[in-house]
Scaffold this motif. Structure first.
Motif, short mmCIF file in Angstrom:
data_model
loop_
_atom_site.label_atom_id
_atom_site.label_comp_id
_atom_site.label_asym_id
_atom_site.label_seq_id
_atom_site.Cartn_x
_atom_site.Cartn_y
_atom_site.Cartn_z
N SER A 37 2.08 1.79 3.00
CA SER A 37 1.92 3.16 2.55
C SER A 37 2.21 3.23 1.05
O SER A 37 2.75 2.30 0.46
CB SER A 37 2.87 4.09 3.31
OG SER A 37 2.67 3.99 4.70
N ALA A 38 1.83 4.35 0.45
CA ALA A 38 2.10 4.59 -0.97
C ALA A 38 2.23 6.09 -1.19
O ALA A 38 1.71 6.89 -0.42
CB ALA A 38 0.99 4.01 -1.85
N THR A 49 4.90 2.32 -4.41
CA THR A 49 4.97 1.67 -3.10
C THR A 49 6.03 0.58 -3.15
O THR A 49 6.81 0.49 -4.12
CB THR A 49 3.59 1.10 -2.69
OG1 THR A 49 3.65 0.58 -1.36
CG2 THR A 49 3.13 0.01 -3.65
N ASN A 50 6.09 -0.25 -2.12
CA ASN A 50 7.01 -1.38 -2.11
C ASN A 50 6.35 -2.61 -2.71
O ASN A 50 5.16 -2.85 -2.51
CB ASN A 50 7.42 -1.73 -0.68
CG ASN A 50 8.42 -0.76 -0.09
OD1 ASN A 50 8.40 -0.54 1.11
ND2 ASN A 50 9.30 -0.19 -0.89
N GLY A 114 4.54 8.33 6.54
CA GLY A 114 3.90 7.05 6.26
C GLY A 114 2.81 6.75 7.26
O GLY A 114 2.30 7.66 7.93
N GLY A 162 6.69 1.63 1.85
CA GLY A 162 5.99 2.24 0.73
C GLY A 162 5.80 3.72 0.90
O GLY A 162 5.35 4.40 -0.04
N ILE A 175 11.87 5.55 -1.14
CA ILE A 175 10.66 4.86 -0.71
C ILE A 175 11.06 3.95 0.45
O ILE A 175 11.84 3.02 0.28
CB ILE A 175 10.04 4.02 -1.86
CG1 ILE A 175 9.66 4.94 -3.04
CG2 ILE A 175 8.82 3.26 -1.36
CD1 ILE A 175 8.63 6.00 -2.71
#
Length: 305
Positions: A37-38, A49-50, A114, A162, A175
């Motif tokens: 996800s973002a 995001t991550n 997410g 994310g 996040i």
């Protein structure tokens, strides 16, 4: 209106506010296909995001909540905070407001948004279970702990990484980054330190850090020491890395770190915010409490590689 109705209204409002700004990412690397996800954070398609979601890739595909899709480019990633920024080639949705995780309290309502297990736009709710958790991170040969991580019982699953963790006002305060176990979710906080990381990633595509070689944990100071140090908390030195600037400066396991850069250090974030580009190669005065006495040392941080 019952308390349950009020709770439902808060979660519904947050979902309406945050949901449109959370996108689904699809990436392909040598390890195979991945998803995450973002969070859209500005009007030009910039997404947060991550780092582990986009590890090993420079581009991918993003699907937005309104059904539109676009390619995206990775601008920069920082594995040691597990944060990354990317930009969508096309995005019609604006950015969401980022909050401040330092204002969170244990027990406070939070909402996670997410795309777990490929199920887009999933909303779960829970509370802040704990603050100040640590999460191991690795970048090349460098390893450290991501400090001040938020723990929540809002359900998180693969694909949530994310995505957004929001407070009751619809501000993104974290996040979502990992699932530590059944019923345990973790999120990287949005605060002054992570905002600085995000800015560095946007501008330079990477984060330059100063390195001390300390592993610490928050520690409440005894009453007499707290009065002397004019602070209620310090950092207990859990480990000193061999050959590190901290070891060369004479720091030891068990020291209580009270002051860094001539300012009180009450938590890991207070120390980390001193260890960016401008601290590399510069003398950093530190004060620790050891064997009943204050000890002053000077460390010279090196660049973390």
């Amino acid at each position: 209106m019952t308390e349950l109705d009020a709770y439902s209204q808060i979660v519904t409002r947050v979902a309406r506010t945050v949901g449109p700004h959370v996108a689904a990412l699809a990436v392909r690397s040598r390890r195979g296909e991945g998803a995450g996800s973002a969070v859209l954070v500005d009007d030009d398609g910039l997404m947060l995001t991550n780092a582990h979601v986009v590890a090993g890739v420079t581009r991918g595909r993003v699907a937005f909540a309104d059904g539109s899709e676009s390619n995206f480019q990775v601008i920069g990633a920082d594995p040691l905070s597990d944060l990354a920024v990317a930009r969508a080639d096309q995005a019609d949705l604006g950015g969401i407001e980022l909050g401040d995780a330092d204002a969170l309290q244990v027990g406070q309502l939070v909402v996670a948004v997410g795309n777990p297990l490929g199920l887009s736009g999933t909303v779960t709710a829970g509370v802040v279970s704990a603050l100040g958790r640590s999460l191991p991170a690795q970048s090349g040969t460098a390893s450290r702990l991501i400090e001040d991580v938020i723990q929540t019982d809002a359900a998180l699953n693969p694909g949530n990484s994310g995505g957004a963790l929001a407070d009751a006002n619809g501000r993104v305060v974290g996040i979502n980054t990992a699932v530590a176990g059944v019923g345990v979710g973790l999120a990287v906080p949005i605060n002054a330190t992570t905002r600085r990381i995000i800015t560095a990633l946007r501008q330079d595509g990477r984060v330059r850090r100063a390195y001390l070689g300390l592993v610490t944990a928050p520690f409440p100071l005894p009453e007499k020491l707290a009065k002397r140090a004019k602070a209620a908390r310090g950092l207990r030195v859990v480990d000193v890395v061999g050959g590190s600037p901290a070891q060369r400066a004479g720091l030891r396991t068990g020291d209580l770190l009270l002051d860094a850069g001539r300012s009180p250090v009450r938590d890991a974030q207070g120390l980390q915010k001193l260890l960016f580009t401008d601290a590399i190669g510069q003398p950093l005065p530190l004060t620790v409490f050891r064997n009943g006495a204050m000890v002053d040392v000077v460390a010279v941080p090196t660049e973390l590689v």
